[in-house]
Design a protein around this motif. Structure first.
Motif, PDB file in Angstrom:
ATOM      1  N   PRO A   1     -11.407   6.379   3.353  1.00  0.00           N
ATOM      2  CA  PRO A   1     -10.351   6.005   2.404  1.00  0.00           C
ATOM      3  C   PRO A   1     -10.365   6.833   1.120  1.00  0.00           C
ATOM      4  N   GLU A   2     -11.567   7.255   0.679  1.00  0.00           N
ATOM      5  CA  GLU A   2     -11.668   8.003  -0.577  1.00  0.00           C
ATOM      6  C   GLU A   2     -10.913   9.326  -0.499  1.00  0.00           C
ATOM      7  N   GLY A   3     -10.869   9.924   0.683  1.00  0.00           N
ATOM      8  CA  GLY A   3     -10.189  11.199   0.826  1.00  0.00           C
ATOM      9  C   GLY A   3      -8.864  11.115   1.549  1.00  0.00           C
ATOM     10  N   ASN A   4      -8.400   9.897   1.788  1.00  0.00           N
ATOM     11  CA  ASN A   4      -7.162   9.684   2.544  1.00  0.00           C
ATOM     12  C   ASN A   4      -6.341   8.604   1.837  1.00  0.00           C
ATOM     13  N   PRO A   5      -5.456   9.001   0.910  1.00  0.00           N
ATOM     14  CA  PRO A   5      -4.681   8.023   0.128  1.00  0.00           C
ATOM     15  C   PRO A   5      -3.872   7.055   0.986  1.00  0.00           C
ATOM     16  N   ARG A   6      -3.318   7.557   2.079  1.00  0.00           N
ATOM     17  CA  ARG A   6      -2.523   6.679   2.934  1.00  0.00           C
ATOM     18  C   ARG A   6      -3.402   5.599   3.568  1.00  0.00           C
ATOM     19  N   LEU A   7      -4.577   5.985   4.017  1.00  0.00           N
ATOM     20  CA  LEU A   7      -5.485   5.006   4.618  1.00  0.00           C
ATOM     21  C   LEU A   7      -5.939   3.995   3.579  1.00  0.00           C
ATOM     22  N   ARG A   8      -6.235   4.457   2.389  1.00  0.00           N
ATOM     23  CA  ARG A   8      -6.662   3.548   1.335  1.00  0.00           C
ATOM     24  C   ARG A   8      -5.560   2.522   1.045  1.00  0.00           C
ATOM     25  N   ALA A   9      -4.314   2.993   0.980  1.00  0.00           N
ATOM     26  CA  ALA A   9      -3.195   2.093   0.736  1.00  0.00           C
ATOM     27  C   ALA A   9      -3.028   1.093   1.872  1.00  0.00           C
ATOM     28  N   ALA A  10      -3.218   1.568   3.106  1.00  0.00           N
ATOM     29  CA  ALA A  10      -3.073   0.676   4.261  1.00  0.00           C
ATOM     30  C   ALA A  10      -4.142  -0.408   4.272  1.00  0.00           C
ATOM     31  N   ILE A  11      -5.366  -0.036   3.921  1.00  0.00           N
ATOM     32  CA  ILE A  11      -6.446  -1.022   3.885  1.00  0.00           C
ATOM     33  C   ILE A  11      -6.222  -2.026   2.749  1.00  0.00           C
ATOM     34  N   LEU A  12      -5.757  -1.548   1.604  1.00  0.00           N
ATOM     35  CA  LEU A  12      -5.435  -2.452   0.495  1.00  0.00           C
ATOM     36  C   LEU A  12      -4.379  -3.466   0.922  1.00  0.00           C
ATOM     37  N   GLU A  13      -3.341  -2.980   1.600  1.00  0.00           N
ATOM     38  CA  GLU A  13      -2.268  -3.864   2.046  1.00  0.00           C
ATOM     39  C   GLU A  13      -2.786  -4.882   3.053  1.00  0.00           C
ATOM     40  N   ALA A  14      -3.663  -4.444   3.938  1.00  0.00           N
ATOM     41  CA  ALA A  14      -4.232  -5.353   4.928  1.00  0.00           C
ATOM     42  C   ALA A  14      -5.066  -6.440   4.257  1.00  0.00           C
ATOM     43  N   ARG A  15      -5.894  -6.044   3.307  1.00  0.00           N
ATOM     44  CA  ARG A  15      -6.714  -7.038   2.598  1.00  0.00           C
ATOM     45  C   ARG A  15      -5.849  -8.001   1.810  1.00  0.00           C
ATOM     46  N   ARG A  16      -4.804  -7.473   1.214  1.00  0.00           N
ATOM     47  CA  ARG A  16      -3.902  -8.313   0.423  1.00  0.00           C
ATOM     48  C   ARG A  16      -3.270  -9.396   1.286  1.00  0.00           C
ATOM     49  N   ASN A  17      -3.031  -9.074   2.548  1.00  0.00           N
ATOM     50  CA  ASN A  17      -2.395 -10.026   3.462  1.00  0.00           C
ATOM     51  C   ASN A  17      -3.398 -10.753   4.347  1.00  0.00           C
ATOM     52  N   SER A  18      -4.676 -10.722   3.922  1.00  0.00           N
ATOM     53  CA  SER A  18      -5.742 -11.496   4.575  1.00  0.00           C
ATOM     54  C   SER A  18      -5.988 -11.101   6.029  1.00  0.00           C
ATOM     55  N   VAL A  19      -5.794  -9.827   6.339  1.00  0.00           N
ATOM     56  CA  VAL A  19      -6.135  -9.352   7.679  1.00  0.00           C
ATOM     57  C   VAL A  19      -7.658  -9.415   7.832  1.00  0.00           C
ATOM     58  N   PRO A  20      -8.145 -10.017   8.901  1.00  0.00           N
ATOM     59  CA  PRO A  20      -9.596 -10.123   9.090  1.00  0.00           C
ATOM     60  C   PRO A  20     -10.283  -8.758   9.069  1.00  0.00           C
TER      61      PRO A  20
END
Length: 245
Positions: free
Chosen positions: A43-62
């Motif tokens: 995620p540190e070197g991949n902004p899109r992945l970091r954003a996707a993981i943030l969105e997943a956590r925000r929506n309580s994805v396990p």
């Protein structure tokens, strides 16, 4: 309420069921998979992945779902090649709609999206001129007062801040997203969302009947397995929203 549909519309719309929650988890996991496969698993070197993981956590994805998507991407994801496609069109009430999809079958997705527009009395047609491409960074209301967030955003180089009942929405130029996000995280902490987005330049005011038709139409789009995000430029009064709620 001005329309700015995002992943969360699936969850926040009145009457959302567990099935839609599961579908949202699947879509978020797909975005993580594609982001990791195309830009690397860190995620540190991949902004899109970091954003996707943030969105997943925000929506309580396990956590297991997130890790499974990452492992699948690292393993090569044989047989799962997704293509990013954008559709544009006019929906009920002359609302301009942008649909972003990830699909492994372009013909199937195009046919299904076209059918949804057609059944709602709309059509696929260019509407991008109604929008501007922006960097979008979201913070919860608990991050600070509207004035404090505005001050931090100005110092970070953002162009606009909109505080509503749900969030502080901060906008910047698309090429400034990484820089503004980093500056904001130094003063406000980690953002809950940070990605490229579409921001409406104008809105379409809807009456109650048109609003009801639009929500049915947007639900149909968001229910499609290949559709990742939907953006729309409706303007609906609080009075009408209360009636529809």
């Amino acid at each position: 309420m001005a329309g700015h549909s995002k992943f969360k519309n699936i969850m926040h719309r009145k009457g959302a069921q567990d099935a839609k929650r599961a579908k949202l988890f699947t879509k978020l996991a797909k975005e993580i998979y594609v982001a990791a496969k195309t830009g690397g698993p860190e995620p540190e070197g991949n902004p899109r992945l970091r954003a996707a993981i943030l969105e997943a956590r925000r929506n309580s994805v396990p956590k297991d779902n997130i890790e499974r998507a990452l492992k699948k991407a690292q393993a090569g994801g044989e047989g799962e090649d997704y293509e990013e496609i954008r559709y544009e069109g006019m929906g009920p009430g002359n609302v301009a709609v942008i649909v972003e999809a990830l699909t492994d079958n372009r013909n199937r997705t195009a046919s299904e999206v076209r059918s949804i527009f057609s059944k709602a009395g709309g059509s696929l047609t260019p509407v991008q001129f109604n929008y501007e491409r922006v960097g979008y960074i979201s913070y919860p209301l608990a991050a600070g007062s509207a004035d404090a967030v505005l001050e931090a955003a100005i110092e970070a180089g953002a162009d606009d801040v909109v505080t509503n009942d749900e969030e502080h929405a901060i906008y910047c130029g698309p090429d400034m997203l990484g820089e503004v996000r980093s500056a904001l995280e130094a003063s406000l902490g980690e953002a809950q969302t940070a990605r490229l987005d579409w921001k409406a330049l104008n809105t379409a005011a809807l009456d109650e009947d048109a609003a009801r038709s639009l929500f049915k139409f947007l639900d149909a789009l968001e229910d499609n397995d290949d559709v990742q995000r939907v953006f729309s430029n409706e303007e609906i009064s609080d009075e009408i929203l209360e009636k529809l709620g």
